[in-house]
Design an enzyme around this catalytic site. Sequence first.
Site, short mmCIF file in Angstrom:
data_model
loop_
_atom_site.label_atom_id
_atom_site.label_comp_id
_atom_site.label_asym_id
_atom_site.label_seq_id
_atom_site.Cartn_x
_atom_site.Cartn_y
_atom_site.Cartn_z
N HIS A 144 0.85 -1.21 0.00
CA HIS A 144 0.00 0.00 0.00
C HIS A 144 0.88 1.25 0.00
O HIS A 144 1.28 1.72 1.06
CB HIS A 144 -0.96 -0.01 1.20
CG HIS A 144 -1.86 -1.20 1.19
ND1 HIS A 144 -1.56 -2.37 1.85
CD2 HIS A 144 -3.01 -1.43 0.53
CE1 HIS A 144 -2.52 -3.26 1.62
NE2 HIS A 144 -3.39 -2.71 0.82
N GLU A 372 6.12 11.12 -1.28
CA GLU A 372 5.16 12.17 -0.89
C GLU A 372 4.05 12.29 -1.94
O GLU A 372 3.52 13.39 -2.17
CB GLU A 372 5.87 13.53 -0.76
CG GLU A 372 6.97 13.53 0.26
CD GLU A 372 6.49 13.92 1.63
OE1 GLU A 372 5.26 14.05 1.81
OE2 GLU A 372 7.34 14.07 2.52
P1 TGC Z 1 -9.66 10.73 0.51
O1 TGC Z 1 -11.03 10.09 0.70
O2 TGC Z 1 -9.46 11.61 -0.66
O3 TGC Z 1 -9.24 11.56 1.82
C1 TGC Z 1 -9.38 11.01 3.13
C2 TGC Z 1 -9.50 12.18 4.09
O4 TGC Z 1 -8.29 12.94 4.07
C3 TGC Z 1 -8.57 14.31 3.65
N1 TGC Z 1 -7.43 14.72 2.80
C4 TGC Z 1 -6.47 15.54 3.21
N2 TGC Z 1 -6.31 16.21 4.35
C5 TGC Z 1 -5.21 16.98 4.47
N3 TGC Z 1 -4.26 17.07 3.52
C6 TGC Z 1 -4.39 16.41 2.35
N4 TGC Z 1 -3.43 16.50 1.43
C7 TGC Z 1 -5.53 15.60 2.16
N5 TGC Z 1 -5.97 14.80 1.16
C8 TGC Z 1 -7.14 14.27 1.56
C9 TGC Z 1 -9.89 14.22 2.91
O5 TGC Z 1 -10.55 15.45 2.92
C10 TGC Z 1 -10.61 13.16 3.72
O6 TGC Z 1 -11.04 13.77 4.93
P2 TGC Z 1 -12.42 13.28 5.66
O7 TGC Z 1 -12.61 14.26 6.77
O8 TGC Z 1 -13.47 13.30 4.61
O9 TGC Z 1 -12.14 11.90 6.15
O10 TGC Z 1 -8.60 9.54 0.53
P3 TGC Z 1 -8.23 8.42 -0.54
O11 TGC Z 1 -8.08 7.14 0.18
O12 TGC Z 1 -9.22 8.47 -1.69
O13 TGC Z 1 -6.79 8.86 -1.06
C11 TGC Z 1 -6.56 9.95 -1.81
C12 TGC Z 1 -5.09 10.04 -2.26
C13 TGC Z 1 -4.76 9.02 -3.33
C14 TGC Z 1 -4.94 11.43 -2.85
C15 TGC Z 1 -4.14 9.83 -1.06
O14 TGC Z 1 -4.21 8.54 -0.59
C16 TGC Z 1 -2.67 10.14 -1.39
O15 TGC Z 1 -2.28 11.30 -1.31
N6 TGC Z 1 -1.87 9.11 -1.75
C17 TGC Z 1 -0.43 9.28 -1.91
C18 TGC Z 1 0.28 8.63 -0.75
C19 TGC Z 1 1.49 9.39 -0.32
O16 TGC Z 1 1.70 10.55 -0.65
N7 TGC Z 1 2.33 8.76 0.47
C20 TGC Z 1 3.47 9.40 1.01
C21 TGC Z 1 4.10 8.58 2.10
S1 TGC Z 1 5.18 9.49 3.15
C22 TGC Z 1 6.50 9.84 2.21
O17 TGC Z 1 6.58 9.59 1.05
C23 TGC Z 1 7.58 10.50 2.93
S2 TGC Z 1 9.00 10.77 2.01
C24 TGC Z 1 9.90 11.45 3.24
C25 TGC Z 1 11.10 12.20 2.82
O18 TGC Z 1 11.00 13.43 2.53
O19 TGC Z 1 12.19 11.59 2.87
P1 FAD Z 2 2.82 2.41 -6.19
O1 FAD Z 2 1.74 3.06 -5.38
O2 FAD Z 2 2.80 0.94 -6.33
O3 FAD Z 2 2.80 3.08 -7.64
C1 FAD Z 2 3.49 2.50 -8.75
C2 FAD Z 2 3.09 3.30 -9.99
O4 FAD Z 2 1.67 3.17 -10.20
C3 FAD Z 2 3.38 4.79 -9.85
O5 FAD Z 2 3.84 5.29 -11.08
C4 FAD Z 2 2.02 5.39 -9.53
O6 FAD Z 2 1.89 6.73 -9.95
C5 FAD Z 2 1.10 4.47 -10.32
N1 FAD Z 2 -0.27 4.47 -9.78
C6 FAD Z 2 -0.68 4.06 -8.55
N2 FAD Z 2 -2.00 4.26 -8.41
C7 FAD Z 2 -2.43 4.83 -9.57
C8 FAD Z 2 -3.70 5.31 -10.05
N3 FAD Z 2 -4.79 5.29 -9.27
N4 FAD Z 2 -3.75 5.82 -11.29
C9 FAD Z 2 -2.64 5.90 -12.07
N5 FAD Z 2 -1.42 5.48 -11.68
C10 FAD Z 2 -1.32 4.95 -10.44
N6 FAD Z 2 6.88 6.48 2.82
C11 FAD Z 2 6.63 6.74 4.13
O7 FAD Z 2 5.57 6.43 4.65
N7 FAD Z 2 7.59 7.35 4.91
C12 FAD Z 2 8.80 7.70 4.42
O8 FAD Z 2 9.63 8.26 5.16
C13 FAD Z 2 9.09 7.43 3.05
N8 FAD Z 2 10.33 7.69 2.55
C14 FAD Z 2 10.65 7.25 1.29
C15 FAD Z 2 11.98 7.32 0.85
C16 FAD Z 2 12.33 6.80 -0.40
C17 FAD Z 2 13.75 6.82 -0.83
C18 FAD Z 2 11.31 6.28 -1.26
C19 FAD Z 2 11.66 5.75 -2.62
C20 FAD Z 2 10.01 6.22 -0.83
C21 FAD Z 2 9.65 6.68 0.46
N9 FAD Z 2 8.36 6.52 0.96
C22 FAD Z 2 8.08 6.80 2.27
C23 FAD Z 2 7.34 5.82 0.16
C24 FAD Z 2 6.71 6.65 -0.95
O9 FAD Z 2 5.80 7.57 -0.44
C25 FAD Z 2 6.03 5.66 -1.93
O10 FAD Z 2 7.08 5.02 -2.64
C26 FAD Z 2 5.08 6.36 -2.86
O11 FAD Z 2 3.96 6.89 -2.18
C27 FAD Z 2 4.59 5.43 -3.99
O12 FAD Z 2 4.20 4.19 -3.50
P2 FAD Z 2 4.78 2.84 -4.17
O13 FAD Z 2 6.25 2.94 -4.23
O14 FAD Z 2 4.17 1.70 -3.44
O15 FAD Z 2 4.26 2.88 -5.66
#
Ligand code: TGC
Ligand code: FAD
Length: 393
Positions: A144, A372
Amino acid sequence: MARTERFQGHDYYNIDELLSEEHLLARGAVRDWVSSEIMPIIEDYSNRAEYPRHIVKGLAEIGAFGPSLPEKYGCGGMDEISYGIIMQELERGDSGVRSAASVQGSLVMYPIYKFGSEEQRMKYLPKLASGEFIGCFGLTEPDHGSNPNGMITNIRDDGDAYILNGSKMWITNSPIADVAVVWAKDEEGVIRGLIVEKGMKGFSAPEIHGKWSLRASCTGELVFEDVRVPKANLLPNVKGLKGPLSCLSKARYGIAWGVIGAAMDCYDSALRYSQERVQFGKPIGAFQLTQKKLAEMITEITKAQLLAWRLGTLANKGKATPAQISMAKRNNVMMALEVAREARQIHGGMGITNEYPCMRHMMNLETVLTYEGTHDIHLLITGMDVTGFNAFK
Ligand code: TGC
Ligand code: FAD
């Protein structure tokens, strides 16, 4: 003079006139710190795929951890534009250095501040701000990533504690973290945040090796096998996915600024190289094709600067929407990646070496494009915002 000592900021549209004295002071201090503490070591650490852990104290001293959180907790009390500028200067050094600050400030300290009790704030925030503690943020799981709502990591009530099971993947700083903010589903399937501490029985954080990107950053897993987490460690003031997503909004905002630093470093290096490298009897910068590359690079950097600045003014008023932040993250990261690729080309063969920063930035930015929220996920967020149709469901 070494290349790294010659860096100049680039401000084609006099955006500095829009900045306050506080912004410029913060920028100057962080820029100097990056020049003296990061630039001389970063190629070496990146080559060895090692996190320069000794920089944590310095990052704390320049106020990189939680710059816009209140001073009461040892944080900077600055505005959102200062926070952005600090990220920009750190990422001029390396995306991994900015990552360390993003995670600590926006993904660990921010949720404790925003969703924690006063006791939790006082216990953790000063130590995280001073670098005594390193934090990490566990949202992504092996199955996920883009869809964190599907997470299977879970907690079950057990008297004065919760029993935590599951695993998290790709977690920045997990192997060296003292505390982890972890998101897990309770018995009703509601997402909750917990502060998990190093040393809790059943908790481990193995490192992930073999990255070609963000090599000077430490990445790992989080594994929970019947970990007993005291109830006092539950973040009491948030339920649901909006908890972690609002932390992501804060960090994505910082990235929208941060990557401008990486782009400026690449542009700066390419511009100098184009003025010094002679082929066919003249500097390569005198050829129209090189000028096209450089002109497009500074145009895109300038547009990204304006986008970040405007987003910062909205954020200062509490008016920056998640969709606006997504647009800026997506645009500016791709801008920086394209600038890094073009800059690499201008350096010719030298561009693939660690004499110049472009290839390292380029490889780093491949991660920034994905974490992110991936490039395409942010596009779908914009698509949903403008059409009203949700492509995720
Ligand atoms: P959805 O139904 O759209 O939203 C659920 C609830 O969350 C609210 N919401 C937000 N609130 C604050 N900020 C945002 N950006 C928000 N986006 C949505 C929304 O209003 C709702 O609230 P409520 O009160 O109705 O419950 O949720 P969904 O399951 O359909 O997902 C939407 C989606 C795909 C946009 C979301 O899951 C997403 O952004 N996915 C991407 C995952 C992601 O960014 N992962 C990052 C992991 S951490 C990381 O990568 C750290 S890297 C660290 C480093 O810098 O080294
Ligand atoms: P996937 O979700 O499997 O996506 C694979 C491909 O499918 C992508 O191109 C994506 O855009 C595409 N895709 C997925 N869904 C759809 C859709 N609905 N429609 C069209 N295309 C779609 N996470 C944390 O929680 N904490 C951290 O500190 C953190 N640090 C990180 C550091 C590094 C170096 C890296 C590489 C990742 C880190 N992450 C962290 C995780 C990061 O947030 C995820 O890698 C990212 O959110 C994507 O998830 P995934 O890699 O599982 O790719």
